[in-house]
Design a protein around this motif. Structure first.
Motif, PDB file in Angstrom:
ATOM      1  N   GLY A  67       0.678  -1.342   0.023  1.00  0.00           N
ATOM      2  CA  GLY A  67       0.047  -0.109   0.195  1.00  0.00           C
ATOM      3  C   GLY A  67       0.725   1.318  -0.077  1.00  0.00           C
ATOM      4  N   TYR A  68       2.068   1.305  -0.118  1.00  0.00           N
ATOM      5  CA  TYR A  68       2.867   2.440  -0.004  1.00  0.00           C
ATOM      6  C   TYR A  68       3.134   3.050  -1.539  1.00  0.00           C
ATOM      7  CZ  TYR A  68       4.575   2.195   4.548  1.00  0.00           C
ATOM      8  OH  TYR A  68       4.759   2.020   6.203  1.00  0.00           O
ATOM      9  N   GLN A  69       2.901   4.367  -1.634  1.00  0.00           N
ATOM     10  CA  GLN A  69       3.640   4.913  -2.801  1.00  0.00           C
ATOM     11  C   GLN A  69       4.862   4.927  -2.802  1.00  0.00           C
ATOM     12  OE1 GLN A  69       1.453   8.859  -3.519  1.00  0.00           O
ATOM     13  NE2 GLN A  69       3.375   9.546  -4.688  1.00  0.00           N
ATOM     14  N   VAL A  70       5.699   4.303  -3.645  1.00  0.00           N
ATOM     15  CA  VAL A  70       7.107   4.129  -3.558  1.00  0.00           C
ATOM     16  C   VAL A  70       7.718   4.709  -4.586  1.00  0.00           C
ATOM     17  CG1 VAL A  70       8.891   2.429  -3.301  1.00  0.00           C
ATOM     18  CG2 VAL A  70       6.753   1.869  -2.307  1.00  0.00           C
ATOM     19  N   SER A  71       8.839   5.470  -4.503  1.00  0.00           N
ATOM     20  CA  SER A  71       9.979   6.153  -5.420  1.00  0.00           C
ATOM     21  C   SER A  71      11.151   5.205  -5.019  1.00  0.00           C
ATOM     22  CB  SER A  71       9.984   7.499  -5.170  1.00  0.00           C
ATOM     23  OG  SER A  71       8.784   8.418  -5.267  1.00  0.00           O
ATOM     24  N   LEU A  72      12.051   4.956  -6.185  1.00  0.00           N
ATOM     25  CA  LEU A  72      13.000   4.053  -6.121  1.00  0.00           C
ATOM     26  C   LEU A  72      14.187   4.959  -6.712  1.00  0.00           C
ATOM     27  CD1 LEU A  72      14.822   1.535  -5.315  1.00  0.00           C
ATOM     28  CD2 LEU A  72      14.072   0.741  -7.554  1.00  0.00           C
ATOM     29  N   VAL A  73      15.300   5.401  -5.875  1.00  0.00           N
ATOM     30  CA  VAL A  73      16.208   6.302  -6.413  1.00  0.00           C
ATOM     31  C   VAL A  73      17.796   5.504  -6.607  1.00  0.00           C
ATOM     32  CG1 VAL A  73      17.533   8.555  -5.936  1.00  0.00           C
ATOM     33  CG2 VAL A  73      15.340   8.065  -4.936  1.00  0.00           C
ATOM     34  N   GLU A  74      18.045   5.429  -7.707  1.00  0.00           N
ATOM     35  CA  GLU A  74      19.409   4.841  -7.973  1.00  0.00           C
ATOM     36  C   GLU A  74      20.372   6.017  -9.108  1.00  0.00           C
ATOM     37  OE1 GLU A  74      22.432   3.134  -8.865  1.00  0.00           O
ATOM     38  OE2 GLU A  74      21.190   1.937  -8.031  1.00  0.00           O
TER      39      GLU A  74
END
Length: 334
Positions: free
Chosen positions: A28-35
Protein backbone atom coordinates in the motif's frame (compact mmCIF):
# COMPACT_ATOMS: atom_id res chain seq x y z
CA UNK A 1 -12.37 11.09 5.43
CA UNK A 2 -10.08 9.49 2.85
CA UNK A 3 -6.97 7.92 4.33
CA UNK A 4 -3.70 9.32 2.94
CA UNK A 5 -1.52 6.77 1.15
CA UNK A 6 1.81 6.35 2.97
CA UNK A 7 4.93 7.26 1.00
CA UNK A 8 8.38 5.68 0.99
CA UNK A 9 11.73 6.31 -0.67
CA UNK A 10 14.12 3.43 -1.27
CA UNK A 11 17.73 4.42 -1.94
CA UNK A 12 19.72 2.06 -4.11
CA UNK A 13 18.29 -0.19 -6.83
CA UNK A 14 20.23 -3.39 -6.40
CA UNK A 15 18.49 -6.67 -5.53
CA UNK A 16 17.70 -5.57 -1.96
CA UNK A 17 16.51 -2.12 -3.04
CA UNK A 18 14.21 -3.45 -5.75
CA UNK A 19 12.83 -6.12 -3.40
CA UNK A 20 12.21 -3.48 -0.72
CA UNK A 21 10.43 -1.22 -3.19
CA UNK A 22 8.22 -4.07 -4.37
CA UNK A 23 7.33 -5.16 -0.84
CA UNK A 24 6.35 -1.64 0.19
CA UNK A 25 4.29 -1.10 -2.96
CA UNK A 26 2.54 -4.44 -2.49
CA UNK A 27 1.55 -3.30 1.02
CA UNK A 28 0.00 0.00 0.00
CA UNK A 29 2.90 2.45 -0.09
CA UNK A 30 3.52 4.98 -2.83
CA UNK A 31 7.16 4.15 -3.54
CA UNK A 32 9.99 6.09 -5.18
CA UNK A 33 13.17 4.14 -5.96
CA UNK A 34 16.32 6.26 -6.33
CA UNK A 35 19.41 4.94 -8.14
CA UNK A 36 22.44 7.05 -9.04
CA UNK A 37 23.24 4.82 -12.04
CA UNK A 38 21.28 5.26 -15.26
CA UNK A 39 19.39 2.01 -14.76
CA UNK A 40 18.39 -0.33 -11.97
CA UNK A 41 20.24 -3.55 -11.13
CA UNK A 42 23.50 -2.48 -12.73
CA UNK A 43 25.77 -5.13 -11.22
CA UNK A 44 23.20 -7.88 -11.88
CA UNK A 45 22.71 -7.12 -15.57
CA UNK A 46 25.99 -8.42 -16.93
CA UNK A 47 27.49 -6.93 -20.06
CA UNK A 48 28.13 -7.60 -23.76
CA UNK A 49 31.66 -7.85 -25.15
CA UNK A 50 32.10 -8.63 -28.85
CA UNK A 51 28.44 -9.68 -28.89
CA UNK A 52 29.07 -12.26 -26.13
CA UNK A 53 27.03 -11.92 -22.93
CA UNK A 54 28.98 -12.13 -19.67
CA UNK A 55 27.02 -12.58 -16.45
CA UNK A 56 28.64 -10.39 -13.83
CA UNK A 57 26.04 -10.42 -11.07
CA UNK A 58 24.26 -13.76 -10.68
CA UNK A 59 26.58 -16.68 -11.31
CA UNK A 60 24.79 -19.28 -9.21
CA UNK A 61 22.24 -19.18 -6.43
CA UNK A 62 21.37 -21.49 -3.55
CA UNK A 63 17.87 -22.34 -2.32
CA UNK A 64 16.50 -21.79 -5.84
CA UNK A 65 14.99 -25.27 -6.14
CA UNK A 66 11.22 -25.66 -6.45
CA UNK A 67 10.82 -25.86 -2.66
CA UNK A 68 13.78 -23.59 -1.78
CA UNK A 69 13.47 -20.54 0.44
CA UNK A 70 14.61 -18.12 -2.27
CA UNK A 71 12.03 -19.57 -4.65
CA UNK A 72 9.36 -18.90 -2.01
CA UNK A 73 10.47 -15.27 -1.73
CA UNK A 74 10.46 -14.85 -5.52
CA UNK A 75 6.95 -16.29 -5.75
CA UNK A 76 5.78 -13.89 -3.05
CA UNK A 77 7.24 -10.97 -4.99
CA UNK A 78 5.50 -12.17 -8.15
CA UNK A 79 8.74 -13.24 -9.87
CA UNK A 80 7.75 -16.88 -10.22
CA UNK A 81 8.10 -17.25 -14.01
CA UNK A 82 11.88 -17.11 -14.17
CA UNK A 83 13.44 -20.08 -15.96
CA UNK A 84 16.28 -21.80 -14.10
CA UNK A 85 19.09 -24.22 -14.89
CA UNK A 86 20.45 -26.82 -12.45
CA UNK A 87 24.15 -27.19 -11.79
CA UNK A 88 25.66 -30.68 -12.01
CA UNK A 89 24.08 -32.47 -9.06
CA UNK A 90 26.96 -34.94 -8.64
CA UNK A 91 29.78 -32.47 -9.15
CA UNK A 92 28.82 -28.80 -8.96
CA UNK A 93 32.16 -27.65 -7.59
CA UNK A 94 35.79 -28.66 -8.07
CA UNK A 95 38.29 -27.55 -5.44
CA UNK A 96 41.72 -27.86 -7.01
CA UNK A 97 44.94 -27.32 -5.07
CA UNK A 98 48.25 -26.04 -6.39
CA UNK A 99 49.93 -29.42 -5.78
CA UNK A 100 47.50 -31.14 -8.16
CA UNK A 101 45.04 -32.59 -5.66
CA UNK A 102 41.39 -31.94 -6.39
CA UNK A 103 38.07 -32.75 -4.76
CA UNK A 104 34.54 -32.80 -6.18
CA UNK A 105 31.54 -31.54 -4.25
CA UNK A 106 27.98 -32.70 -5.01
CA UNK A 107 24.76 -30.78 -4.31
CA UNK A 108 22.99 -31.36 -0.99
CA UNK A 109 24.00 -31.64 2.66
CA UNK A 110 23.86 -35.43 2.80
CA UNK A 111 25.58 -35.97 -0.55
CA UNK A 112 28.29 -33.46 0.33
CA UNK A 113 28.96 -35.13 3.68
CA UNK A 114 29.14 -38.54 2.03
CA UNK A 115 31.55 -37.26 -0.62
CA UNK A 116 33.91 -35.61 1.87
CA UNK A 117 33.85 -38.67 4.12
CA UNK A 118 34.85 -40.81 1.13
CA UNK A 119 37.74 -38.43 0.34
CA UNK A 120 38.81 -38.06 4.00
CA UNK A 121 37.75 -41.29 5.77
CA UNK A 122 39.89 -40.55 8.84
CA UNK A 123 38.04 -37.23 9.29
CA UNK A 124 34.49 -38.63 9.22
CA UNK A 125 33.61 -37.61 12.77
CA UNK A 126 34.83 -34.05 12.23
CA UNK A 127 33.07 -33.71 8.88
CA UNK A 128 29.75 -34.97 10.24
CA UNK A 129 30.04 -32.81 13.35
CA UNK A 130 30.91 -29.64 11.44
CA UNK A 131 28.24 -30.04 8.77
CA UNK A 132 25.61 -30.78 11.42
CA UNK A 133 26.50 -27.47 13.08
CA UNK A 134 26.21 -25.65 9.74
CA UNK A 135 22.74 -27.07 9.21
CA UNK A 136 21.71 -26.27 12.78
CA UNK A 137 23.01 -22.69 12.63
CA UNK A 138 21.46 -22.11 9.21
CA UNK A 139 18.05 -23.29 10.37
CA UNK A 140 18.01 -20.94 13.38
CA UNK A 141 17.47 -18.02 10.99
CA UNK A 142 13.75 -17.46 10.46
CA UNK A 143 14.65 -15.67 7.23
CA UNK A 144 15.99 -18.96 5.91
CA UNK A 145 13.62 -21.47 7.44
CA UNK A 146 10.49 -19.24 7.56
CA UNK A 147 9.76 -20.83 10.92
CA UNK A 148 9.63 -19.23 14.35
CA UNK A 149 9.54 -15.61 15.41
CA UNK A 150 11.45 -12.84 13.65
CA UNK A 151 12.08 -11.13 16.98
CA UNK A 152 13.57 -14.12 18.80
CA UNK A 153 16.21 -16.19 17.07
CA UNK A 154 17.92 -18.93 19.12
CA UNK A 155 21.48 -18.19 18.01
CA UNK A 156 22.99 -17.64 21.42
CA UNK A 157 25.31 -20.63 21.22
CA UNK A 158 28.62 -18.94 22.18
CA UNK A 159 30.60 -21.42 20.09
CA UNK A 160 28.93 -20.09 16.92
CA UNK A 161 30.32 -16.60 17.50
CA UNK A 162 33.99 -17.57 17.28
CA UNK A 163 35.84 -17.11 13.99
CA UNK A 164 35.20 -19.66 11.26
CA UNK A 165 38.90 -20.51 11.24
CA UNK A 166 38.89 -21.44 14.93
CA UNK A 167 35.57 -23.24 14.65
CA UNK A 168 36.76 -25.47 11.79
CA UNK A 169 40.05 -26.14 13.59
CA UNK A 170 37.99 -27.65 16.40
CA UNK A 171 36.78 -30.37 14.03
CA UNK A 172 39.80 -31.10 11.82
CA UNK A 173 43.51 -30.33 11.49
CA UNK A 174 43.69 -31.57 7.89
CA UNK A 175 44.74 -28.54 5.83
CA UNK A 176 43.00 -29.68 2.65
CA UNK A 177 39.74 -30.32 4.45
CA UNK A 178 40.00 -27.04 6.36
CA UNK A 179 40.25 -25.18 3.07
CA UNK A 180 37.33 -27.07 1.51
CA UNK A 181 35.10 -26.28 4.49
CA UNK A 182 36.10 -22.60 4.32
CA UNK A 183 35.70 -22.27 0.53
CA UNK A 184 32.19 -20.69 0.73
CA UNK A 185 33.93 -17.59 2.16
CA UNK A 186 34.45 -16.70 -1.50
CA UNK A 187 30.70 -16.11 -1.74
CA UNK A 188 30.35 -13.63 1.11
CA UNK A 189 33.77 -12.01 0.84
CA UNK A 190 34.98 -12.17 4.46
CA UNK A 191 38.08 -14.18 5.40
CA UNK A 192 37.82 -17.22 7.71
CA UNK A 193 39.67 -15.46 10.52
CA UNK A 194 37.31 -12.46 10.40
CA UNK A 195 33.85 -13.94 9.86
CA UNK A 196 32.04 -15.72 12.68
CA UNK A 197 30.93 -19.29 12.12
CA UNK A 198 27.28 -18.23 12.52
CA UNK A 199 27.51 -15.56 9.82
CA UNK A 200 29.33 -17.95 7.52
CA UNK A 201 26.80 -20.75 8.05
CA UNK A 202 23.96 -18.39 7.09
CA UNK A 203 25.57 -18.05 3.65
CA UNK A 204 27.19 -21.46 3.18
CA UNK A 205 24.05 -23.35 4.18
CA UNK A 206 22.06 -21.75 1.37
CA UNK A 207 24.23 -23.09 -1.44
CA UNK A 208 24.55 -26.64 -0.15
CA UNK A 209 21.01 -27.36 -1.33
CA UNK A 210 19.37 -26.56 -4.65
CA UNK A 211 22.29 -24.94 -6.51
CA UNK A 212 20.86 -23.37 -9.66
CA UNK A 213 21.12 -20.28 -11.82
CA UNK A 214 18.78 -18.27 -14.00
CA UNK A 215 18.79 -19.54 -17.58
CA UNK A 216 19.27 -16.04 -19.00
CA UNK A 217 21.56 -14.83 -16.24
CA UNK A 218 21.16 -11.91 -13.90
CA UNK A 219 19.65 -9.75 -16.64
CA UNK A 220 16.49 -11.88 -16.61
CA UNK A 221 16.08 -11.27 -12.86
CA UNK A 222 16.47 -7.51 -13.35
CA UNK A 223 13.90 -7.54 -16.16
CA UNK A 224 11.46 -9.44 -13.96
CA UNK A 225 11.94 -6.86 -11.18
CA UNK A 226 11.40 -4.01 -13.65
CA UNK A 227 8.14 -5.53 -14.89
CA UNK A 228 6.80 -6.11 -11.38
CA UNK A 229 7.76 -2.61 -10.21
CA UNK A 230 5.92 -1.19 -13.21
CA UNK A 231 2.86 -3.23 -12.30
CA UNK A 232 3.01 -1.95 -8.70
CA UNK A 233 3.49 1.68 -9.85
CA UNK A 234 6.94 2.14 -8.32
CA UNK A 235 8.41 5.45 -9.52
CA UNK A 236 12.03 5.20 -10.67
CA UNK A 237 14.53 8.05 -10.30
CA UNK A 238 17.64 6.81 -12.12
CA UNK A 239 20.72 8.89 -12.79
CA UNK A 240 20.38 10.87 -9.55
CA UNK A 241 21.84 10.39 -6.09
CA UNK A 242 20.39 11.43 -2.74
CA UNK A 243 21.83 14.66 -1.38
CA UNK A 244 19.99 14.81 1.94
CA UNK A 245 17.30 13.10 4.01
CA UNK A 246 15.30 15.84 5.74
CA UNK A 247 13.30 15.61 8.97
CA UNK A 248 10.79 17.88 10.69
CA UNK A 249 11.65 19.51 14.05
CA UNK A 250 9.93 16.63 15.89
CA UNK A 251 12.26 14.14 14.21
CA UNK A 252 9.71 12.66 11.78
CA UNK A 253 10.83 12.10 8.20
CA UNK A 254 9.84 14.89 5.85
CA UNK A 255 11.36 14.54 2.39
CA UNK A 256 14.38 13.33 0.44
CA UNK A 257 16.42 15.80 -1.61
CA UNK A 258 18.02 14.53 -4.83
CA UNK A 259 21.21 15.75 -6.51
CA UNK A 260 19.16 17.48 -9.22
CA UNK A 261 17.31 19.52 -6.60
CA UNK A 262 14.11 17.49 -6.78
CA UNK A 263 12.32 16.85 -3.47
CA UNK A 264 10.38 13.64 -2.75
CA UNK A 265 7.97 13.63 0.19
CA UNK A 266 8.38 10.53 2.31
CA UNK A 267 7.16 9.04 5.57
CA UNK A 268 9.68 6.17 5.37
CA UNK A 269 13.17 5.73 3.92
CA UNK A 270 15.05 2.51 3.29
CA UNK A 271 18.76 2.85 2.48
CA UNK A 272 20.43 -0.08 0.69
CA UNK A 273 23.65 1.58 -0.45
CA UNK A 274 27.14 1.41 1.03
CA UNK A 275 26.92 2.26 4.78
CA UNK A 276 29.84 4.67 4.47
CA UNK A 277 27.68 7.26 2.63
CA UNK A 278 24.70 7.20 4.98
CA UNK A 279 25.88 9.66 7.72
CA UNK A 280 26.36 12.46 5.18
CA UNK A 281 22.76 12.04 3.98
CA UNK A 282 21.20 12.21 7.43
CA UNK A 283 20.41 15.42 9.34
CA UNK A 284 23.11 16.69 11.67
CA UNK A 285 23.19 14.82 15.00
CA UNK A 286 20.77 12.16 13.70
CA UNK A 287 23.33 9.53 14.72
CA UNK A 288 25.50 9.41 17.79
CA UNK A 289 29.22 10.06 17.17
CA UNK A 290 30.01 6.43 17.98
CA UNK A 291 27.58 5.23 15.32
CA UNK A 292 29.03 7.61 12.72
CA UNK A 293 32.54 6.48 13.62
CA UNK A 294 31.55 2.84 13.21
CA UNK A 295 29.91 3.41 9.80
CA UNK A 296 32.83 5.50 8.54
CA UNK A 297 35.35 2.85 9.58
CA UNK A 298 33.68 -0.22 8.13
CA UNK A 299 35.98 -2.06 5.74
CA UNK A 300 34.98 -3.71 2.50
CA UNK A 301 35.23 -7.46 2.12
CA UNK A 302 37.51 -9.38 -0.22
CA UNK A 303 37.55 -7.90 -3.71
CA UNK A 304 37.16 -10.05 -6.79
CA UNK A 305 39.41 -9.82 -9.83
CA UNK A 306 37.38 -11.14 -12.74
CA UNK A 307 38.88 -12.46 -15.97
CA UNK A 308 36.28 -13.04 -18.68
CA UNK A 309 37.14 -15.46 -21.48
CA UNK A 310 35.15 -16.44 -24.56
CA UNK A 311 36.01 -19.34 -26.84
CA UNK A 312 35.06 -20.36 -30.36
CA UNK A 313 32.80 -23.18 -29.23
CA UNK A 314 29.26 -22.63 -28.05
CA UNK A 315 29.59 -25.17 -25.23
CA UNK A 316 31.89 -24.65 -22.22
CA UNK A 317 34.64 -27.21 -21.50
CA UNK A 318 33.44 -30.18 -19.41
CA UNK A 319 35.28 -28.90 -16.33
CA UNK A 320 33.11 -25.74 -16.37
CA UNK A 321 29.86 -27.13 -17.77
CA UNK A 322 27.36 -26.35 -14.99
CA UNK A 323 30.26 -26.51 -12.53
CA UNK A 324 32.52 -24.17 -10.56
CA UNK A 325 36.30 -24.51 -10.45
CA UNK A 326 37.98 -23.13 -7.33
CA UNK A 327 41.77 -23.00 -7.20
CA UNK A 328 43.53 -22.95 -3.81
CA UNK A 329 47.06 -22.94 -2.42
CA UNK A 330 48.00 -26.32 -0.95
CA UNK A 331 50.58 -24.81 1.43
CA UNK A 332 48.29 -22.16 2.92
CA UNK A 333 45.24 -23.53 4.75
CA UNK A 334 42.09 -21.40 4.84
Amino acid sequence: MKKTQPTAVVIGAGASGMASALLLAMHGYQVSLVERARQVGVTMRGFLKSRVYFDSGVHFVGELSADGILSAYLRYLGLQHLQCVDFDQNHFETVRFSDGRQYFLPVGFDAMVAGMCADFPAEKAGICGYMAEVRRAYNTSSFHSLQGSLTHQPNNNPQWHVSLKDFIAGFTQNHYLQTILAVPCLYHGVSPDSVSFLQHARVAGSHFNGVRTFSRGGSSLVQAFEQRMKEENVTLHCGHSVRKIHCRPDGALCHVELSNGESIASSAVIYTGHPHYLPDMLPENALRPAACHRLNNLYDGISAHLLYLSGDRQQPPPLLDKKNLLYCRHDRPF
